[in-house]
Design a protein around this motif. Sequence first.
Motif, PDB file in Angstrom:
ATOM      1  N   PHE A  15       1.649   4.437  33.123  1.00 53.27           N
ATOM      2  CA  PHE A  15       0.616   3.627  33.792  1.00 53.27           C
ATOM      3  C   PHE A  15       0.335   4.228  35.159  1.00 53.27           C
ATOM      4  O   PHE A  15       1.234   4.368  35.979  1.00 53.27           O
ATOM      5  N   SER A  16      -0.920   4.560  35.411  1.00 51.97           N
ATOM      6  CA  SER A  16      -1.289   5.119  36.711  1.00 51.97           C
ATOM      7  C   SER A  16      -1.689   4.005  37.666  1.00 51.97           C
ATOM      8  O   SER A  16      -2.134   2.937  37.251  1.00 51.97           O
ATOM      9  N   HIS A  19       0.067   9.090  43.814  1.00 53.68           N
ATOM     10  CA  HIS A  19       1.450   9.535  43.655  1.00 53.68           C
ATOM     11  C   HIS A  19       1.508  10.746  42.716  1.00 53.68           C
ATOM     12  O   HIS A  19       2.150  11.754  43.018  1.00 53.68           O
ATOM     13  N   THR A  20       0.819  10.644  41.604  1.00 55.30           N
ATOM     14  CA  THR A  20       0.778  11.753  40.646  1.00 55.30           C
ATOM     15  C   THR A  20       0.079  12.964  41.259  1.00 55.30           C
ATOM     16  O   THR A  20       0.526  14.100  41.069  1.00 55.30           O
ATOM     17  N   SER A  21      -0.980  12.728  42.004  1.00 51.21           N
ATOM     18  CA  SER A  21      -1.688  13.826  42.675  1.00 51.21           C
ATOM     19  C   SER A  21      -0.764  14.562  43.639  1.00 51.21           C
ATOM     20  O   SER A  21      -0.785  15.799  43.720  1.00 51.21           O
ATOM     21  N   LEU A  22       0.064  13.825  44.365  1.00 51.57           N
ATOM     22  CA  LEU A  22       1.011  14.427  45.300  1.00 51.57           C
ATOM     23  C   LEU A  22       2.043  15.278  44.560  1.00 51.57           C
ATOM     24  O   LEU A  22       2.317  16.423  44.945  1.00 51.57           O
ATOM     25  N   ILE A  23       2.615  14.737  43.481  1.00 50.19           N
ATOM     26  CA  ILE A  23       3.593  15.490  42.683  1.00 50.19           C
ATOM     27  C   ILE A  23       2.958  16.766  42.129  1.00 50.19           C
ATOM     28  O   ILE A  23       3.547  17.848  42.183  1.00 50.19           O
ATOM     29  N   LYS A  24       1.751  16.654  41.630  1.00 55.03           N
ATOM     30  CA  LYS A  24       1.020  17.802  41.087  1.00 55.03           C
ATOM     31  C   LYS A  24       0.875  18.894  42.140  1.00 55.03           C
ATOM     32  O   LYS A  24       1.132  20.072  41.875  1.00 55.03           O
ATOM     33  N   THR A  25       0.524  18.504  43.357  1.00 54.54           N
ATOM     34  CA  THR A  25       0.335  19.464  44.446  1.00 54.54           C
ATOM     35  C   THR A  25       1.658  20.086  44.889  1.00 54.54           C
ATOM     36  O   THR A  25       1.773  21.302  44.998  1.00 54.54           O
ATOM     37  N   GLU A  51      -5.588  13.171  35.380  1.00 50.37           N
ATOM     38  CA  GLU A  51      -5.948  12.205  34.336  1.00 50.37           C
ATOM     39  C   GLU A  51      -5.115  12.393  33.072  1.00 50.37           C
ATOM     40  O   GLU A  51      -4.916  11.447  32.321  1.00 50.37           O
ATOM     41  N   ASP A  52      -4.637  13.603  32.825  1.00 51.23           N
ATOM     42  CA  ASP A  52      -3.821  13.880  31.635  1.00 51.23           C
ATOM     43  C   ASP A  52      -2.355  13.513  31.832  1.00 51.23           C
ATOM     44  O   ASP A  52      -1.581  13.527  30.884  1.00 51.23           O
ATOM     45  N   MET A  53      -1.995  13.179  33.067  1.00 49.31           N
ATOM     46  CA  MET A  53      -0.597  12.928  33.406  1.00 49.31           C
ATOM     47  C   MET A  53      -0.230  11.451  33.305  1.00 49.31           C
ATOM     48  O   MET A  53       0.829  11.028  33.767  1.00 49.31           O
ATOM     49  N   SER A  54      -1.110  10.650  32.689  1.00 52.50           N
ATOM     50  CA  SER A  54      -0.809   9.240  32.417  1.00 52.50           C
ATOM     51  C   SER A  54      -1.596   8.794  31.192  1.00 52.50           C
ATOM     52  O   SER A  54      -2.536   9.455  30.769  1.00 52.50           O
ATOM     53  N   ALA A  55      -1.189   7.649  30.642  1.00 51.26           N
ATOM     54  CA  ALA A  55      -1.852   7.142  29.438  1.00 51.26           C
ATOM     55  C   ALA A  55      -3.018   6.213  29.776  1.00 51.26           C
ATOM     56  O   ALA A  55      -4.064   6.259  29.143  1.00 51.26           O
ATOM     57  N   CYS A  56      -2.813   5.346  30.766  1.00 48.88           N
ATOM     58  CA  CYS A  56      -3.851   4.399  31.141  1.00 48.88           C
ATOM     59  C   CYS A  56      -3.522   3.809  32.511  1.00 48.88           C
ATOM     60  O   CYS A  56      -2.445   4.026  33.046  1.00 48.88           O
ATOM     61  N   SER A  57      -4.452   3.044  33.047  1.00 47.90           N
ATOM     62  CA  SER A  57      -4.214   2.402  34.338  1.00 47.90           C
ATOM     63  C   SER A  57      -3.397   1.123  34.139  1.00 47.90           C
ATOM     64  O   SER A  57      -3.302   0.596  33.030  1.00 47.90           O
ATOM     65  N   ILE A  58      -2.832   0.646  35.231  1.00 49.34           N
ATOM     66  CA  ILE A  58      -2.092  -0.616  35.188  1.00 49.34           C
ATOM     67  C   ILE A  58      -3.011  -1.737  34.721  1.00 49.34           C
ATOM     68  O   ILE A  58      -2.621  -2.564  33.898  1.00 49.34           O
ATOM     69  N   ALA A  59      -4.238  -1.754  35.231  1.00 45.85           N
ATOM     70  CA  ALA A  59      -5.193  -2.806  34.854  1.00 45.85           C
ATOM     71  C   ALA A  59      -5.466  -2.785  33.352  1.00 45.85           C
ATOM     72  O   ALA A  59      -5.505  -3.837  32.703  1.00 45.85           O
ATOM     73  N   GLU A  60      -5.648  -1.594  32.780  1.00 47.58           N
ATOM     74  CA  GLU A  60      -5.871  -1.483  31.333  1.00 47.58           C
ATOM     75  C   GLU A  60      -4.662  -1.987  30.554  1.00 47.58           C
ATOM     76  O   GLU A  60      -4.805  -2.690  29.556  1.00 47.58           O
TER      77      GLU A  60
END
Length: 126
Positions: free
Chosen positions: A20-21, A31-37, A46-55
């Motif tokens: 969940f992003s 957070h994922t963007s920071l790890i990626k960098t 966008e490929d590093m998660s399945a869906c958003s928390i809201a979804e």
Amino acid sequence: VGILFSMMKHTTNIGFFRPFSDEKVDKKDSHTSLIKTVFGMEDEVEDMSACSIAEALDMISNGREDELKDMIVAAYQRYKTGKEFVLVSSTSTDAANAIEIPVIISTTLSLDLCITYVFTGEESAQ
């Protein structure tokens, strides 16, 4: 982060996946963007998660938990292709933690992955 740094001693072919992003900035999980960098990952955020928390919350509240688990498994299976190690991380919000732990545990068992839960020991700011 420490786990990823440790794994880089053994391989540079690592990944980072969050079921969940948070999607707080420009529809991207900061957070994922920071790890990626930091780790120089070439993956799309966008490929590093399945869906958003809201979804995820919407799917669970509408009785679609099995579909959510299938979505997580499919996204993870696509993402891990070609990687020697993928760290699957939880989110950092209380809303997600309420649903995330049971969904992640059952999904992780479906994927036959090991679980290491790391807690900060801090109380949530309320």
